[in-house]
Design an enzyme around this catalytic site. Structure first.
Site, PDB file in Angstrom:
ATOM      1  N   ASP A  24      23.517  36.514  43.256  1.00 36.54           N
ATOM      2  CA  ASP A  24      24.961  37.031  43.423  1.00 36.54           C
ATOM      3  C   ASP A  24      25.298  38.014  42.364  1.00 36.54           C
ATOM      4  OD1 ASP A  24      27.688  37.297  43.303  1.00 36.54           O
ATOM      5  OD2 ASP A  24      28.142  34.933  42.604  1.00 36.54           O
ATOM      6  N   GLN A  71      29.388  40.558  40.096  1.00 35.93           N
ATOM      7  CA  GLN A  71      29.900  41.062  38.634  1.00 35.93           C
ATOM      8  C   GLN A  71      28.945  42.046  38.277  1.00 35.93           C
ATOM      9  OE1 GLN A  71      32.547  40.649  37.210  1.00 35.93           O
ATOM     10  NE2 GLN A  71      33.438  38.949  38.463  1.00 35.93           N
ATOM     11  N   LYS A 119      35.240  44.714  43.752  1.00 36.71           N
ATOM     12  CA  LYS A 119      34.810  44.611  42.074  1.00 36.71           C
ATOM     13  C   LYS A 119      34.104  45.875  41.760  1.00 36.71           C
ATOM     14  CE  LYS A 119      34.336  39.735  42.147  1.00 36.71           C
ATOM     15  NZ  LYS A 119      35.646  39.165  41.408  1.00 36.71           N
TER      16      LYS A 119
HETATM   17  N1  PMP Z   1      30.615  35.317  42.539  1.00 31.32           N
HETATM   18  C1  PMP Z   1      31.084  35.809  41.257  1.00 31.32           C
HETATM   19  C2  PMP Z   1      30.080  35.872  40.105  1.00 31.32           C
HETATM   20  C3  PMP Z   1      32.173  36.478  40.987  1.00 31.32           C
HETATM   21  O1  PMP Z   1      32.792  36.827  40.072  1.00 31.32           O
HETATM   22  C4  PMP Z   1      33.192  36.414  42.371  1.00 31.32           C
HETATM   23  C5  PMP Z   1      34.542  36.852  42.344  1.00 31.32           C
HETATM   24  N2  PMP Z   1      35.254  36.279  41.150  1.00 31.32           N
HETATM   25  C6  PMP Z   1      32.714  35.989  43.548  1.00 31.32           C
HETATM   26  C7  PMP Z   1      31.247  35.254  43.393  1.00 31.32           C
HETATM   27  C8  PMP Z   1      33.339  35.700  44.906  1.00 31.32           C
HETATM   28  O2  PMP Z   1      33.683  36.858  45.208  1.00 31.32           O
HETATM   29  P1  PMP Z   1      34.813  37.205  46.220  1.00 31.32           P
HETATM   30  O3  PMP Z   1      35.832  36.381  45.930  1.00 31.32           O
HETATM   31  O4  PMP Z   1      34.966  38.653  46.434  1.00 31.32           O
HETATM   32  O5  PMP Z   1      34.225  36.738  47.527  1.00 31.32           O
END
Ligand code: PMP
Length: 432
Positions: free
Chosen positions: A209, A212, A235
């Site tokens: 994932d 970040q 992000k």
């Molecule tokens: N993984 C991490 C580490 C995140 O910080 C986030 C968003 N805060 C997500 C997954 C999910 O991302 P999204 O809401 O853009 O799908």
């Protein structure tokens, strides 16, 4: 921008420039904005904002379908964005880039279209304790559906995934290992190469994932040799509603469709049934977020040169912000960081002894400072650290030392102000 200059960089962001605190009278503290919630979403530079408008004014048509010129132009812009994304993460083939709504949907595609079909009773899925709920709940759902078991990798005192536990937790029973490149709360770069290697050694599939990481670290999926890498455009100075699922070709080929509909089929017949399109279209049913994808290309053009520049000034500037903010927060005796040591990206998670997280966040907001309080979609991490929530301050390369100074002054005076704060309250109250 091909070189990084902090002031020029900041000038690209209309929302920040229009609300810059230094443009307002100091006496009126609640005018202007200090945006310290970048881990939730970054602000957008002008070229990204303009691109969205430009798309609708000049290019708007559905992609891949029509034989008219406008559709051809839209399709070229849409597929160019895919090619840029391929280059951005150094994927081998363009068809390994699947569009989604965001990192969340990308992970759900993996669990729904691969894990659900392959996991059996007693198989194991390994996650890290500091995962975002987006990388926990889809696995919990698929575990419930298949009878697989979730195992959890702990973190060490510094907040990094504890590599000493890898051999114990990742075994021959492990079929998937899913972990964040960087936690959205802790802000430390996990040793993902080791994790990917360990997963490979037991024949497990690795899912990283990168939500970040993408705004801070140059990603090379071939060098990492992970099976999947997912992230969200919003992000990394891009639009909301666009995400990327990168996967190894053979795995993507083996996946069943996530959704059925237009675009993902080759043939549909009531007599002969359905045959599916080739990658990447097999996993992209329906009209995609065309404007978002085209706009995302601009955020890659904006960010990529900064991440890969030989002078490294973007990374060095972020590092200077990390050191500055970390030292300033460390000097406040009531501030307790949730893990030891400075973060690797400018994300700071802490509590303040004697103060409600939410009270402080609201009080700071009244001074025009946007930070976050709560569990940050990482409830298992909070549980592990015996916290019911914390404050999170997350900076980006457009933030400045002056903004950090202002924030620290406000935080310090709120802490000192016993009249507006109830010092007898239980710390870290749960805030959803
Ligand atoms: N993984 C991490 C580490 C995140 O910080 C986030 C968003 N805060 C997500 C997954 C999910 O991302 P999204 O809401 O853009 O799908």
């Amino acid at each position: 921008m091909t070189f990084f200059d902090p002031q020029l960089f900041r000038q690209q962001f209309p929302l920040l420039v229009d609300n810059d605190k230094s443009n307002f009278e100091k006496s009126d503290s609640n005018t202007g904005l200090i945006y310290f919630d970048n881990a939730a979403t970054t602000q957008k530079p002008k070229q990204v904002i303009d691109s969205q408008q430009g798309y609708y004014q000049e290019l708007n048509a559905n992609v891949h379908r029509a034989s008219h010129q406008l559709s051809t132009k839209a399709t070229i812009a849409f597929e160019n964005a895919r090619a840029l994304t391929q280059k951005f993460i150094n994927a081998q083939h363009i068809n390994q880039i699947i569009w989604s709504k965001g990192a969340t949907e990308s992970i759900n595609i993996i669990t729904h279209s691969l894990a659900r079909n392959t996991l059996k009773q007693g198989d194991e899925i390994v996650l890290c304790v500091s995962e975002h709920h987006a990388n926990i709940v889809p696995w919990q759902i698929v575990a419930e559906q298949t009878g697989a078991i979730i195992k959890v990798l702990p973190i060490n005192a510094l907040g990094y995934l504890d590599v000493n536990q890898l051999d114990k937790v990742i075994t021959e029973k492990t079929k998937f290992v899913a972990c964040a490149h960087i936690s959205n709360v802790i802000g430390k770069i996990n040793p993902i190469s080791l994790i990917i290697e360990k997963a490979k050694s037991v024949g497990a599939i690795s899912v990283i994932d990168g939500a970040q990481a993408v705004a801070h670290v140059n990603i090379d999926v071939q060098a990492l040799d992970c099976d999947f890498y997912v992230f969200s455009a919003h992000k990394m100075y891009g639009p909301t509603g666009v995400g990327v699922l990168y996967g190894k070709q053979a795995l993507l080929e083996s996946m069943s469709p996530y959704q059925g509909g237009g675009e993902m089929i080759k043939t549909v017949s009531f007599i002969n049934g359905v045959t599916y399109n080739t990658l990447p279209f097999k996993l992209e049913a329906g009209t995609p977020n065309i404007a978002g994808v085209v706009t995302f290309a601009e955020s890659i053009k904006f960010l990529s040169p900064l991440l890969t520049s030989v002078d490294n000034n973007y990374a060095l500037y972020e590092k200077s912000l990390i050191d500055y903010c970390y030292q300033a927060l460390s000097k406040i005796p009531q501030v307790t960081f949730i893990v030891e040591g400075a973060p690797d990206i400018p994300v700071f998670a802490f509590t303040v002894v004697g103060h409600h997280n939410q009270d402080l966040a609201i009080a700071l907001d009244a001074h025009g400072i946007a930070i976050r309080s709560g569990h940050h979609c990482a409830m298992p991490l909070m549980e592990t650290l015996s916290l019911r929530g914390c404050l999170r301050v997350s900076l980006a390369a457009y933030n400045t030392r002056a903004e950090v100074d202002y924030f620290i002054d406000c935080l310090q005076s709120l802490i000192n102000d016993n009249h507006t704060m109830d010092n007898n309250i239980e710390n870290n109250i749960v805030l959803l």
